[in-house]
Motif scaffolding. Structure first.
Motif, PDB file in Angstrom:
ATOM      1  N   VAL A   1       0.873  -1.179   0.000  1.00 48.84           N
ATOM      2  CA  VAL A   1       0.000   0.000   0.000  1.00 48.84           C
ATOM      3  C   VAL A   1       0.910   1.229   0.000  1.00 48.84           C
ATOM      4  O   VAL A   1       1.668   1.446   0.944  1.00 48.84           O
ATOM      5  CB  VAL A   1      -0.925   0.009   1.234  1.00 48.84           C
ATOM      6  N   THR A   2       0.835   2.027  -1.059  1.00 51.25           N
ATOM      7  CA  THR A   2       1.832   3.082  -1.245  1.00 51.25           C
ATOM      8  C   THR A   2       1.400   4.429  -0.674  1.00 51.25           C
ATOM      9  O   THR A   2       2.191   5.355  -0.645  1.00 51.25           O
ATOM     10  CB  THR A   2       2.150   3.250  -2.744  1.00 51.25           C
ATOM     11  N   LYS A   3       0.154   4.543  -0.224  1.00 52.00           N
ATOM     12  CA  LYS A   3      -0.272   5.789   0.452  1.00 52.00           C
ATOM     13  C   LYS A   3      -0.680   5.452   1.879  1.00 52.00           C
ATOM     14  O   LYS A   3      -1.482   4.547   2.102  1.00 52.00           O
ATOM     15  CB  LYS A   3      -1.445   6.420  -0.308  1.00 52.00           C
ATOM     16  N   ASP A   4      -0.159   6.234   2.817  1.00 49.84           N
ATOM     17  CA  ASP A   4      -0.290   5.955   4.245  1.00 49.84           C
ATOM     18  C   ASP A   4      -1.532   6.670   4.807  1.00 49.84           C
ATOM     19  O   ASP A   4      -1.408   7.605   5.593  1.00 49.84           O
ATOM     20  CB  ASP A   4       1.025   6.458   4.898  1.00 49.84           C
ATOM     21  N   LEU A   5      -2.726   6.232   4.377  1.00 49.18           N
ATOM     22  CA  LEU A   5      -3.967   6.881   4.792  1.00 49.18           C
ATOM     23  C   LEU A   5      -4.647   6.053   5.878  1.00 49.18           C
ATOM     24  O   LEU A   5      -4.487   4.830   5.907  1.00 49.18           O
ATOM     25  CB  LEU A   5      -4.924   7.008   3.602  1.00 49.18           C
ATOM     26  N   PRO A   6      -5.472   6.697   6.753  1.00 48.04           N
ATOM     27  CA  PRO A   6      -6.152   5.907   7.792  1.00 48.04           C
ATOM     28  C   PRO A   6      -6.962   4.758   7.183  1.00 48.04           C
ATOM     29  O   PRO A   6      -7.740   4.972   6.248  1.00 48.04           O
ATOM     30  CB  PRO A   6      -7.081   6.938   8.451  1.00 48.04           C
ATOM     31  N   GLY A   7      -6.763   3.554   7.696  1.00 51.37           N
ATOM     32  CA  GLY A   7      -7.533   2.389   7.233  1.00 51.37           C
ATOM     33  C   GLY A   7      -6.932   1.691   6.034  1.00 51.37           C
ATOM     34  O   GLY A   7      -7.452   0.664   5.585  1.00 51.37           O
ATOM     35  N   PHE A   8      -5.846   2.278   5.453  1.00 51.65           N
ATOM     36  CA  PHE A   8      -5.123   1.632   4.347  1.00 51.65           C
ATOM     37  C   PHE A   8      -6.089   1.303   3.204  1.00 51.65           C
ATOM     38  O   PHE A   8      -6.803   2.193   2.774  1.00 51.65           O
ATOM     39  CB  PHE A   8      -4.331   0.436   4.885  1.00 51.65           C
ATOM     40  N   VAL A   9      -6.161   0.064   2.742  1.00 51.75           N
ATOM     41  CA  VAL A   9      -7.084  -0.269   1.638  1.00 51.75           C
ATOM     42  C   VAL A   9      -8.297  -1.053   2.152  1.00 51.75           C
ATOM     43  O   VAL A   9      -9.448  -0.624   2.029  1.00 51.75           O
ATOM     44  CB  VAL A   9      -6.366  -1.082   0.532  1.00 51.75           C
TER      45      VAL A   9
END
Ligand SMILES: NC(=O)c1ccc[n+]([C@@H]2O[C@H](COP(=O)([O-])OP(=O)(O)OC[C@H]3O[C@@H](n4cnc5c(N)ncnc54)[C@H](O)[C@@H]3O)[C@@H](O)[C@H]2O)c1
Length: 308
Positions: A178-186
């Protein structure tokens, strides 16, 4: 930092539900495993829980005896190649644990967090050697769900990602970068988008909780394990998907906070299995039956991991 290419010595920080499950997977794959757990009563249950999982998966339960259990984090990580933190989902606690890990683990050791939703950069903020800090989001039960999301923060190095992907694949998992570190991932973003709509529909009285669950289990739930949502969109056609979206997208729930219905349930002590009532009432026998149904379904579904 030069990372260890083929980590052998694995340390798990936190020996609760996820920590013991992750320890079981590494132990079954032949790694040297140490679990750090501060609570004595929990420490006593770790080997029996790992042994029970190994038995369930048809593996040699004696492997559990080789797992080292301790409450001493600093000593445990001194010889670690790869550390996985599985402590409670509280940012300040995780930050404190990672500060200790950075201080005591060898510079070459990779430091991973099993956080469910917290962005990795917030856990690593202000810490030196953040290039070796990565998210590895396992799913429960760790021995039966193949996916581990490998979350790259802006500071995680490509070498850390490469070693993590190789390590997880080598123990039979299906790692997803997962290349973007956003809350909840994918996967949790997808899962909770579904839960948001499900809770909104029950709150609106469109159907009751049992009916909603039956609608999922008897329809697209059956397909999801073999047909991803975007594969399905391609299968039915993007033109049809667009036509459907023109009608349905404006109708979907768009609250930007938890649904007040869920807040009211929690405030009233209706917590689900923990209290015997959540969206539905549950007898102890019904709860046991749900757990057994899930375990036997996941066991029957064991198959070589799907490629992304
Ligand atoms: N439960 C799930 O389905 C699930 C799935 C994926 C990820 N996660 C994530 O995994 C992490 C652990 O969740 P869990 O369900 O195993 O929780 P848990 O409560 O079962 O286990 C956490 C353990 O950490 C221990 N602990 C507390 N402070 C500690 C410290 N300072 N150092 C080491 N250990 C400490 C606790 O005593 C407890 O045994 C959380 O971040 C959670 O969000 C949970």
């Amino acid at each position: 930092m030069t990372s260890v290419n083929a980590p052998r010595a694995i340390v798990i920080v936190g020996g609760g539900l996820m920590g013991s499950g992750i320890a079981q997977v590494f132990a079954a794959a032949g790694h040297d495993v140490t679990v750090v757990e501060p609570t004595a009563t929990v420490r006593d249950t770790i080997r029996p829980r790992i042994a029970a999982d190994l038995r369930l998966f048809g593996r040699d339960e004696a492997l559990a005896d080789a797992v080292t259990i301790t409450d001493d984090l600093a000593s445990a990580v001194t010889g670690a190649d790869y550390v996985t933190e599985a402590a409670p989902e509280k940012l300040e606690l995780k930050r404190a644990i990672f500060a200790e890990l950075v201080r005591h683990a060898p510079h070459a050791a990779i430091l991973a967090s099993n956080t469910s939703v917290i962005p990795i950069h917030t856990i690593a903020a202000g810490l030196p050697t953040a290039e070796r800090i990565v998210g590895t989001h396992w799913w429960n039960p760790a021995g039966l769900i193949p996916l581990v999301e490998v979350v790259q923060s802006t500071r995680t190095s490509p070498a850390t990602i490469a070693t993590t992907m190789q390590l997880l694949a080598s123990i039979g998992k299906a790692p997803a970068h997962v290349t973007k570190d956003l809350p909840g991932f994918v996967a949790n973003r997808l899962q909770h988008a579904l839960w948001r709509e499900a809770i909104a529909m029950v709150a609106e009285g469109i159907c009751d909780a049992a009916t909603l669950d039956a609608c999922v289990k008897n329809s697209f739930g059956l397909r999801l394990a073999v047909l991803g949502p975007l594969e399905n969109a391609d299968l039915v056609g993007l033109d049809l998907t667009l036509d459907i979206h023109k009608t349905i997208i404006p109708e979907l729930d768009r609250l930007d906070r938890p649904n007040p219905y869920l807040e009211a349930q929690v405030a009233a002590g209706r917590l689900g299995f923990k209290s015997g009532e959540g969206f539905r009432r549950w007898t102890p026998e019904e709860m046991t039956a749900v757990r057994e149904r899930l375990a036997s379904h996941l066991l029957a579904a064991q198959r070589p991991c799907s490629k992304p």
